[in-house]
Write a protein that holds these residues in place. Structure first.
Motif, PDB file in Angstrom:
ATOM      1  N   GLU A   1       0.837  -1.198   0.000  1.00 36.48           N
ATOM      2  CA  GLU A   1       0.000   0.000   0.000  1.00 36.48           C
ATOM      3  C   GLU A   1       0.870   1.246   0.000  1.00 36.48           C
ATOM      4  O   GLU A   1       2.000   1.222   0.502  1.00 36.48           O
ATOM      5  CB  GLU A   1      -0.907   0.008   1.235  1.00 36.48           C
ATOM      6  CG  GLU A   1      -1.955  -1.082   1.204  1.00 36.48           C
ATOM      7  CD  GLU A   1      -2.857  -1.047   2.434  1.00 36.48           C
ATOM      8  OE1 GLU A   1      -4.027  -0.652   2.279  1.00 36.48           O
ATOM      9  OE2 GLU A   1      -2.377  -1.381   3.532  1.00 36.48           O
ATOM     10  N   GLY A   2       0.359   2.321  -0.567  1.00 39.82           N
ATOM     11  CA  GLY A   2       1.065   3.599  -0.505  1.00 39.82           C
ATOM     12  C   GLY A   2       1.356   4.183  -1.874  1.00 39.82           C
ATOM     13  O   GLY A   2       1.191   3.529  -2.900  1.00 39.82           O
ATOM     14  N   LYS A   3       1.770   5.446  -1.843  1.00 40.32           N
ATOM     15  CA  LYS A   3       2.055   6.170  -3.086  1.00 40.32           C
ATOM     16  C   LYS A   3       3.519   6.528  -3.216  1.00 40.32           C
ATOM     17  O   LYS A   3       3.923   7.275  -4.100  1.00 40.32           O
ATOM     18  CB  LYS A   3       1.204   7.440  -3.146  1.00 40.32           C
ATOM     19  CG  LYS A   3      -0.275   7.134  -3.270  1.00 40.32           C
ATOM     20  CD  LYS A   3      -1.089   8.394  -3.406  1.00 40.32           C
ATOM     21  CE  LYS A   3      -2.530   8.002  -3.716  1.00 40.32           C
ATOM     22  NZ  LYS A   3      -3.370   9.168  -3.942  1.00 40.32           N
TER      23      LYS A   3
ATOM     24  N   ALA B   1       9.439  -1.737   5.960  1.00 38.73           N
ATOM     25  CA  ALA B   1       8.102  -1.498   5.395  1.00 38.73           C
ATOM     26  C   ALA B   1       7.851  -2.343   4.146  1.00 38.73           C
ATOM     27  O   ALA B   1       6.701  -2.549   3.744  1.00 38.73           O
ATOM     28  CB  ALA B   1       7.929  -0.016   5.071  1.00 38.73           C
ATOM     29  N   MET B   2       8.923  -2.862   3.532  1.00 36.10           N
ATOM     30  CA  MET B   2       8.725  -3.691   2.330  1.00 36.10           C
ATOM     31  C   MET B   2       7.991  -4.994   2.640  1.00 36.10           C
ATOM     32  O   MET B   2       7.412  -5.622   1.764  1.00 36.10           O
ATOM     33  CB  MET B   2      10.081  -4.012   1.672  1.00 36.10           C
ATOM     34  CG  MET B   2      10.669  -2.837   0.921  1.00 36.10           C
ATOM     35  SD  MET B   2      12.151  -3.304   0.013  1.00 36.10           S
ATOM     36  CE  MET B   2      11.478  -4.448  -1.193  1.00 36.10           C
ATOM     37  N   GLN B   3       8.017  -5.391   3.924  1.00 37.07           N
ATOM     38  CA  GLN B   3       7.368  -6.638   4.328  1.00 37.07           C
ATOM     39  C   GLN B   3       5.847  -6.478   4.442  1.00 37.07           C
ATOM     40  O   GLN B   3       5.110  -7.453   4.443  1.00 37.07           O
ATOM     41  CB  GLN B   3       7.983  -7.072   5.677  1.00 37.07           C
ATOM     42  CG  GLN B   3       7.448  -8.341   6.282  1.00 37.07           C
ATOM     43  CD  GLN B   3       7.741  -9.579   5.416  1.00 37.07           C
ATOM     44  OE1 GLN B   3       8.698  -9.599   4.646  1.00 37.07           O
ATOM     45  NE2 GLN B   3       6.884 -10.588   5.524  1.00 37.07           N
TER      46      GLN B   3
ATOM     47  N   ALA C   1       7.842   3.109  -8.111  1.00 36.42           N
ATOM     48  CA  ALA C   1       8.587   4.249  -7.558  1.00 36.42           C
ATOM     49  C   ALA C   1       9.869   4.494  -8.355  1.00 36.42           C
ATOM     50  O   ALA C   1      10.281   5.639  -8.535  1.00 36.42           O
ATOM     51  CB  ALA C   1       8.917   3.999  -6.085  1.00 36.42           C
ATOM     52  N   ALA C   2      10.482   3.428  -8.864  1.00 39.27           N
ATOM     53  CA  ALA C   2      11.703   3.571  -9.659  1.00 39.27           C
ATOM     54  C   ALA C   2      11.410   4.263 -10.995  1.00 39.27           C
ATOM     55  O   ALA C   2      12.325   4.670 -11.708  1.00 39.27           O
ATOM     56  CB  ALA C   2      12.343   2.207  -9.907  1.00 39.27           C
TER      57      ALA C   2
ATOM     58  N   GLY D   1       1.066   0.256  -9.087  1.00 39.77           N
ATOM     59  CA  GLY D   1       1.930  -0.545  -8.207  1.00 39.77           C
ATOM     60  C   GLY D   1       1.244  -1.095  -6.967  1.00 39.77           C
ATOM     61  O   GLY D   1       1.815  -1.930  -6.267  1.00 39.77           O
ATOM     62  N   THR D   2       0.036  -0.635  -6.667  1.00 41.32           N
ATOM     63  CA  THR D   2      -0.726  -1.206  -5.536  1.00 41.32           C
ATOM     64  C   THR D   2      -2.200  -1.263  -5.930  1.00 41.32           C
ATOM     65  O   THR D   2      -2.609  -0.612  -6.906  1.00 41.32           O
ATOM     66  CB  THR D   2      -0.628  -0.345  -4.251  1.00 41.32           C
ATOM     67  OG1 THR D   2      -1.390   0.862  -4.441  1.00 41.32           O
ATOM     68  CG2 THR D   2       0.812   0.013  -3.898  1.00 41.32           C
TER      69      THR D   2
END
Ligand code: NIG
Ligand code: FE
Length: 435
Positions: free
Chosen positions: A21-23, A30-32, A373-374, A382-383
């Protein structure tokens, strides 16, 4: 292209849905964090996700919105599991010709950079690509994009860099522009004119970079042909100071930056990327602990490319080391004719879990949110969250955990792009074929 099916749609009966989750990129621990929903459904409106959650919850709520969602065209996911579409944030998919002879020489122990020193390597692909027409490049690119779609890639980055002259570099970028008009994965183009020093500038890397700066960067910018500028910062190609000189000028010209860094020798490109505020630093096989700390403290994404390490017969970068240092790690294919002719997302999952000490959750984040993000696309894809592009996959497995467990095998059953099923059971669905 698939505009005929844009009616609101409710994808229901999803067995197990996993999504980060997230932008913004997820860093370190947090990657987990993956949201896991059993019995999920996704409500898609105007190509975007309007709602995602437990189907039972949507059915229990008595509101105008739940009535609207439940009244949308239904799509039965038949208990399949679901993840966001994959974002392959580093490829060189526009090229002509092959280098299978080099592959076998490397298999017998000839180092990758030795081929380069002997005038082969990238230079061989430059010769073939210079003699390919725009139509040739489009045709070759289309085929690779179709394979990407079948593997669940809904967004891909593609680099130029097999022209090293004005005409061919622009032709590679134009091929990507044409391809992005005809459906398939979204394409993010990168200008990699600084991939190698062409014969015309042999022994004069700075003169070549100066030519790119004066002639090509302004053209690429004014024609909006690329969002990123990248350079192969490597011993025997472009050194650290040349790379800094060029990237500073590219940044001043308004480009976002990427670097091929510390792939074969530890030149220090990883730290340079962090220092210049590059969006990503890629490869990093030889990055030192100090430099990993620098990238962890920066906003730069560490993009690791295990299929290239595998092909170069090098140990994969330790994803664990980067994540434990607090980095945002992305994983990508590096599809190219030389060091890595592979688009295998399935093999990336297996290598990450078995040889990079990453968990399946971290691997999924690296191939979705952090890939986005890259490419500076995390606000849009991405989510699986309301407002994001409705790009997602149905997997022929009871849980996304199988993505690594079924080592090297493609589990993608259906690909949704902007809410429309564009790939299903190994083919383009009948309703999307334009007759
Ligand atoms: O990412 N290292 C530089 N570029 C590519 C390889 C290009 C080629 O060998 O054609 C890479 O590995
Ligand atoms: Fe590359």
């Amino acid at each position: 292209m698939h505009g005929q099916n844009t009616a609101p749609r409710l994808i229901y009966n999803i067995g197990e849905l996993w999504t980060p989750e997230g932008k913004i990129a997820a860093r370190g621990a947090a990657m987990q964090k993956i949201k896991k929903i059993h019995g999920a459904c996704i409500y898609v409106k105007d190509g975007h996700i309007a709602w995602v959650g437990e189907e039972a919850r949507l059915r229990a709520v008595d509101s105008a919105f739940s009535h609207e969602a439940l009244g949308a065209t239904p799509y039965n996911a038949e208990g399949l599991s679901c993840v966001p579409g994959f974002v392959d944030s580093h490829t060189h998919f526009i090229f002509a010709g092959w280098r299978e002879d080099e592959f076998f020489s490397r298999a017998q122990g000839l180092p990758y950079m030795e081929l380069h020193r002997r005038g082969g390597g990238i230079q061989n692909s430059v010769l073939a690509t210079r003699s390919a027409s725009l139509d040739d490049l489009i045709l070759l690119g289309r085929k690779r994009l179709d394979t990407m779609l079948s593997l669940g890639i809904t967004t891909v980055e593609g680099k130029s860099g097999y022209g090293l002259d004005e005409e061919t570099e622009l032709r590679q970028l134009l091929a990507m522009r044409e391809l992005s008009r005809t459906g398939g994965p979204d394409i993010v183009p990168t200008f990699l004119g600084a991939h190698s020093v062409p014969l015309e500038f042999k022994g004069e890397p700075r003169a070549y970079l100066s030519f790119l700066t004066r002639k090509l960067l302004p053209l690429v910018k004014s024609e909006k042909l690329a969002h990123f500028v990248d350079i192969f910062c490597e011993e025997g190609v472009f050194g650290l100071e040349d790379s800094r000189w060029y990237l500073e000028r590219a940044r001043a010209a308004g480009f976002a930056l990427k670097l091929h860094a510390d792939e074969v020798s530890p030149l220090g490109g990883t730290a340079l990327a962090a220092e210049l505020g590059a969006v990503s630093a890629d490869h990093l096989l030889k990055a030192s602990g100090d430099h990993i700390a620098k990238i962890a403290a920066s906003g730069t994404v560490a993009c690791l490319l295990p299929l290239t390490a595998f092909n170069l017969r090098e140990p994969c970068a330790s994803g664990r080391r980067f994540i434990d240092a607090g980095c945002a790690v992305a994983l990508a294919s590096d599809l190219n004719p030389g060091s890595c002719y592979s688009q295998s997302i399935p093999l990336i999952f297996a290598l990450a879990v078995l040889y990079m000490d990453m968990s399946i959750e971290e691997t999924l984040t690296a191939l979705t949110l952090n890939g986005a993000a890259a490419l500076e696309l995390a606000p849009h894809t991405g989510t699986l969250e309301p407002g994001k592009d409705a790009d997602f996959l149905l997997l022929d497995a009871p849980s996304p955990a199988h993505l690594a467990y079924h080592a090297g095998m493609n589990l993608v059953h259906t690909v949704f792009k902007d809410g429309i099923p564009v790939w299903q059971n190994g083919r383009i669905p009948e309703m999307n074929i334009v007759h």
